[in-house]
Design a protein around this motif. Structure first.
Motif, PDB file in Angstrom:
ATOM      1  N   GLU A  47      -7.471   2.105   3.425  1.00 38.28           N
ATOM      2  CA  GLU A  47      -6.187   2.490   2.840  1.00 38.28           C
ATOM      3  C   GLU A  47      -6.339   3.319   1.556  1.00 38.28           C
ATOM      4  O   GLU A  47      -5.381   3.874   1.047  1.00 38.28           O
ATOM      5  CB  GLU A  47      -5.336   1.246   2.543  1.00 38.28           C
ATOM      6  N   ASN A  48      -7.537   3.380   0.986  1.00 38.05           N
ATOM      7  CA  ASN A  48      -7.821   4.208  -0.177  1.00 38.05           C
ATOM      8  C   ASN A  48      -6.876   3.918  -1.342  1.00 38.05           C
ATOM      9  O   ASN A  48      -6.207   4.814  -1.879  1.00 38.05           O
ATOM     10  CB  ASN A  48      -7.761   5.695   0.186  1.00 38.05           C
ATOM     11  N   LEU A  49      -6.808   2.651  -1.729  1.00 37.96           N
ATOM     12  CA  LEU A  49      -5.955   2.235  -2.830  1.00 37.96           C
ATOM     13  C   LEU A  49      -6.720   2.266  -4.139  1.00 37.96           C
ATOM     14  O   LEU A  49      -7.898   1.915  -4.184  1.00 37.96           O
ATOM     15  CB  LEU A  49      -5.443   0.806  -2.604  1.00 37.96           C
ATOM     16  N   ASP A  50      -6.051   2.657  -5.206  1.00 43.97           N
ATOM     17  CA  ASP A  50      -6.617   2.499  -6.547  1.00 43.97           C
ATOM     18  C   ASP A  50      -6.333   1.058  -6.970  1.00 43.97           C
ATOM     19  O   ASP A  50      -5.176   0.706  -7.219  1.00 43.97           O
ATOM     20  CB  ASP A  50      -5.960   3.482  -7.514  1.00 43.97           C
ATOM     21  N   PRO A  51      -7.352   0.201  -7.071  1.00 40.66           N
ATOM     22  CA  PRO A  51      -7.113  -1.209  -7.370  1.00 40.66           C
ATOM     23  C   PRO A  51      -6.381  -1.435  -8.685  1.00 40.66           C
ATOM     24  O   PRO A  51      -5.646  -2.416  -8.822  1.00 40.66           O
ATOM     25  CB  PRO A  51      -8.521  -1.806  -7.412  1.00 40.66           C
ATOM     26  N   TYR A 100       0.824  -1.215   0.000  1.00 37.36           N
ATOM     27  CA  TYR A 100       0.000   0.000   0.000  1.00 37.36           C
ATOM     28  C   TYR A 100       0.859   1.266   0.000  1.00 37.36           C
ATOM     29  O   TYR A 100       0.415   2.330   0.425  1.00 37.36           O
ATOM     30  CB  TYR A 100      -0.969   0.012   1.187  1.00 37.36           C
ATOM     31  N   TYR A 137      -2.574  -0.566  -7.507  1.00 40.34           N
ATOM     32  CA  TYR A 137      -1.968  -1.397  -6.471  1.00 40.34           C
ATOM     33  C   TYR A 137      -2.274  -2.885  -6.652  1.00 40.34           C
ATOM     34  O   TYR A 137      -1.558  -3.726  -6.116  1.00 40.34           O
ATOM     35  CB  TYR A 137      -2.431  -0.938  -5.094  1.00 40.34           C
ATOM     36  N   ALA A 187      -7.318  -5.713  -3.576  1.00 31.89           N
ATOM     37  CA  ALA A 187      -6.986  -4.304  -3.388  1.00 31.89           C
ATOM     38  C   ALA A 187      -8.241  -3.475  -3.133  1.00 31.89           C
ATOM     39  O   ALA A 187      -8.230  -2.537  -2.330  1.00 31.89           O
ATOM     40  CB  ALA A 187      -6.233  -3.773  -4.606  1.00 31.89           C
ATOM     41  N   GLU A 188      -9.324  -3.822  -3.803  1.00 30.37           N
ATOM     42  CA  GLU A 188     -10.595  -3.145  -3.557  1.00 30.37           C
ATOM     43  C   GLU A 188     -11.044  -3.362  -2.110  1.00 30.37           C
ATOM     44  O   GLU A 188     -11.527  -2.436  -1.448  1.00 30.37           O
ATOM     45  CB  GLU A 188     -11.667  -3.665  -4.518  1.00 30.37           C
ATOM     46  N   SER A 220      -8.949  -1.284   0.171  1.00 35.98           N
ATOM     47  CA  SER A 220      -9.332   0.118   0.033  1.00 35.98           C
ATOM     48  C   SER A 220     -10.569   0.432   0.861  1.00 35.98           C
ATOM     49  O   SER A 220     -10.650   1.474   1.524  1.00 35.98           O
ATOM     50  CB  SER A 220      -9.577   0.454  -1.438  1.00 35.98           C
ATOM     51  N   ARG A 221     -11.519  -0.483   0.847  1.00 38.58           N
ATOM     52  CA  ARG A 221     -12.743  -0.266   1.618  1.00 38.58           C
ATOM     53  C   ARG A 221     -12.463  -0.267   3.121  1.00 38.58           C
ATOM     54  O   ARG A 221     -13.244   0.276   3.905  1.00 38.58           O
ATOM     55  CB  ARG A 221     -13.781  -1.348   1.274  1.00 38.58           C
TER      56      ARG A 221
END
Length: 277
Positions: free
Chosen positions: A183-187, A135, A190, A175-176, A179-180
């Motif tokens: 960590e607010n990742l763009d799947p 991340y 990342y 990754a999704e 994010s939820r």
């Protein structure tokens, strides 16, 4: 240098608790199958965030070192090897002025330590962070770079050096999910496509080991942690998607791949044909 008859896996990570999420089940799997598992941890997590309300710790690095040793026992692997760098921290805890903080150390210096460890341990397989450091944590990125460099710079060793380098791999779906959880990742940045995953380890049989290893990191898994704030639905998703399977992509290889995807981390390595059978 010749390879030991015992299959040897070297896992290289940055902080106590990194091992429990993406590779814990895999480490237990190979330990139970007679493999030698060596876990190298760059820091003792000195700049971590205590997530147990009201808890005070005089020496967080010492505390987290003990937590990692307990986690290793839960995963049925030996005590870790520490590289003796300092945790760089994140956000308001970032240690910009600490010369031993991993973010301030040259990756070439870390590579030197890892080269010596590789020569001592003689692993056939190395596992470390993916190119995004899961991340984006700077310490994860540092260890990815140094470990990748050490893999490529040890091919001259007698026996050909380590034969395979793997990266932990988050699928877009995983990754999704992360994010939820905050960590607010763009799947699409990342995560990796399903076709990128070289090894899918079914680790459901070691779920109890992974849960015990996570619980061992008590300062990091308290009520205010990401895990502690999960809803029952989110926890169920994590246990299904993150605790049940561990994915790896290829970072480097010195041997031909017998098939793709592979059956396991040692698949196709001469002398260990039955390990992943």
């Amino acid at each position: 240098m010749s390879f030991p008859e015992q299959p040897t896996l070297l896992a290289v990570f940055a902080h106590p608790d990194d091992e429990a999420f993406g590779v814990g089940g895999t480490l237990t799997h190979y330990a139970r199958r007679g493999g030698r598992v060596v876990l190298a941890c760059a820091t003792r997590g000195e700049a971590g965030k205590i997530t147990v309300p009201g808890m005070t710790v005089d020496d967080l690095g010492h505390q987290r070192e003990g937590e990692l040793r307990e986690a290793c026992r839960a995963l049925e692997i030996p005590d870790p090897v520490f590289l003796d760098y300092h945790d760089s921290g994140r956000y308001e805890r970032t240690r910009h002025n600490d010369p031993l903080a991993l973010m301030n150390v040259s990756p070439l210096d870390v590579e030197v330590k890892l080269r010596a460890l590789i020569e001592e341990v003689r692993p056939q397989v190395i596992v470390t962070f993916d190119p995004h450091g899961a991340y984006g944590h700077i310490d994860h990125l540092q260890m990815h770079r140094a470990t990748t460099a050490a893999f490529f710079s040890t091919g001259h060793l007698p026996g050909g050096g380590p034969q395979r380098l793997y990266y932990t791999a988050l699928t877009h779906e995983a990754a999704e999910g992360i994010s939820r959880m905050g960590e607010n990742l763009d799947p699409l940045v990342y995560g990796v496509s399903e076709g990128t995953v070289a090894v899918r380890m079914d680790v459901r049989a070691y779920a109890a080991n992974k849960k015990a290893a996570l619980a061992a990191h008590g300062t990091q898994t308290g009520e205010t942690s990401v895990l502690g704030r999960m809803s029952p639905e989110e926890r169920q998703m994590m246990e299904t998607r993150l605790l049940g399977v561990e994915n790896f992509s290829i970072g480097g290889t010195r041997t031909a791949l017998p098939t793709f995807p592979l059956r396991g981390l040692f698949d196709g390595l001469e002398g260990f044909e039955t390990l992943d059978g």
